[in-house]
Design a protein around this motif. Structure first.
Motif, PDB file in Angstrom:
ATOM      1  N   LEU A 268      15.591   1.120  17.643  1.00  0.00           N
ATOM      2  CA  LEU A 268      16.789   1.871  17.755  1.00  0.00           C
ATOM      3  C   LEU A 268      17.270   2.028  19.363  1.00  0.00           C
ATOM      4  O   LEU A 268      18.086   1.720  19.953  1.00  0.00           O
ATOM      5  N   ILE A 269      16.147   2.482  19.876  1.00  0.00           N
ATOM      6  CA  ILE A 269      16.167   2.539  21.647  1.00  0.00           C
ATOM      7  C   ILE A 269      16.400   1.320  22.106  1.00  0.00           C
ATOM      8  O   ILE A 269      17.469   1.202  23.201  1.00  0.00           O
ATOM      9  N   THR A 270      15.693   0.176  21.697  1.00  0.00           N
ATOM     10  CA  THR A 270      15.977  -0.877  22.730  1.00  0.00           C
ATOM     11  C   THR A 270      17.250  -1.698  22.176  1.00  0.00           C
ATOM     12  O   THR A 270      18.056  -2.127  23.157  1.00  0.00           O
ATOM     13  N   ALA A 271      17.384  -1.735  20.961  1.00  0.00           N
ATOM     14  CA  ALA A 271      18.930  -2.205  20.682  1.00  0.00           C
ATOM     15  C   ALA A 271      19.994  -1.644  21.280  1.00  0.00           C
ATOM     16  O   ALA A 271      21.047  -2.163  21.607  1.00  0.00           O
ATOM     17  N   GLY A 272      20.031  -0.030  21.052  1.00  0.00           N
ATOM     18  CA  GLY A 272      21.122   0.571  21.617  1.00  0.00           C
ATOM     19  C   GLY A 272      21.313   0.381  23.462  1.00  0.00           C
ATOM     20  O   GLY A 272      22.295   0.304  23.793  1.00  0.00           O
ATOM     21  N   GLY A 273      20.120   0.262  23.973  1.00  0.00           N
ATOM     22  CA  GLY A 273      20.015   0.079  25.230  1.00  0.00           C
ATOM     23  C   GLY A 273      20.378  -1.354  25.621  1.00  0.00           C
ATOM     24  O   GLY A 273      21.120  -1.467  26.598  1.00  0.00           O
ATOM     25  N   LEU A 274      19.862  -2.284  24.836  1.00  0.00           N
ATOM     26  CA  LEU A 274      20.461  -3.570  25.063  1.00  0.00           C
ATOM     27  C   LEU A 274      22.171  -3.624  25.079  1.00  0.00           C
ATOM     28  O   LEU A 274      22.723  -4.444  25.946  1.00  0.00           O
ATOM     29  N   SER A 275      22.554  -3.288  23.980  1.00  0.00           N
ATOM     30  CA  SER A 275      24.289  -3.206  23.978  1.00  0.00           C
ATOM     31  C   SER A 275      24.895  -2.629  25.232  1.00  0.00           C
ATOM     32  O   SER A 275      25.601  -3.248  25.748  1.00  0.00           O
ATOM     33  N   ASN A 276      24.454  -1.343  25.541  1.00  0.00           N
ATOM     34  CA  ASN A 276      24.976  -0.980  26.612  1.00  0.00           C
ATOM     35  C   ASN A 276      24.685  -1.426  28.045  1.00  0.00           C
ATOM     36  O   ASN A 276      25.567  -1.669  29.006  1.00  0.00           O
ATOM     37  N   LEU A 277      23.631  -2.156  28.162  1.00  0.00           N
ATOM     38  CA  LEU A 277      22.931  -2.950  29.427  1.00  0.00           C
ATOM     39  C   LEU A 277      23.765  -4.176  29.564  1.00  0.00           C
ATOM     40  O   LEU A 277      24.437  -4.565  30.598  1.00  0.00           O
TER      41      LEU A 277
END
Length: 171
Positions: free
Chosen positions: A99-108
């Motif tokens: 969850l942390i990685t996927a959410g972070g990637l979307s915003n990045l």
């Protein structure tokens, strides 16, 4: 090890957030803000471009605002890779870092492509009504909460096991 379900979770979160951001961006700006249908007036839809961190923090430093999420998301991806390869990692740890990685990637992706993050949701309640976020933010928040709970549960179990072992030695 069955990592496919975590890959699906991450891809689903990333994809859903990106689709919602595109829908909001393509829609008429005059339609925002508005109540979200079928939410019992709990959610409000916005069309915000956040070119800083939450509440516009550091918006005047675009390179910093791009580099910090790049470093943090890369670190999260590294932890995710490690957790996925560990034999004894828990489902909670794997879910949290997904969850942390996927959410972070979307915003990045937003930051690198557009120079801002598209935020589109708010909870229409007095205490939090000024906070506008997106599904990626929700993933990062839930992942961090899950990680924190997991650490507390693990520490509690170790303390209980240690106390039990100490009691056994006293007898």
């Amino acid at each position: 090890m069955k990592c496919w379900k975590y890959m699906l979770l991450g891809a689903g979160l990333f994809g859903a957030d990106q689709i919602l951001k595109q829908m909001v961006e393509r829609d008429d700006p005059e339609r925002y803000p508005r109540k979200a249908r079928h939410t019992g007036n709990l959610l409000k839809l916005y069309r915000n471009h956040n070119d800083g961190f939450p509440f516009g923090f550091l918006r005047n430093y675009p390179q910093i605002v791009k580099m910090i999420p790049l470093v943090m998301t890369s670190a999260a991806a590294g932890v995710l890779a490690r957790v996925m390869s560990e034999k004894h990692a828990t489902a909670a740890d794997r879910t949290a870092w997904t969850l942390i990685t996927a959410g972070g990637l979307s915003n990045l992706l937003d930051r690198l492509r557009k120079g801002y993050v598209v935020d589109y949701l708010s909870i229409d309640r007095k205490i939090v009504d000024k906070v506008v976020f997106n599904l990626g933010d929700v993933g990062v928040l839930l992942g961090n909460i899950l990680t924190t709970v997991s650490v507390f549960v693990r520490d509690h179990r170790k303390a209980v096991d240690s106390a039990s072992a100490d009691q056994g030695e006293l007898r």
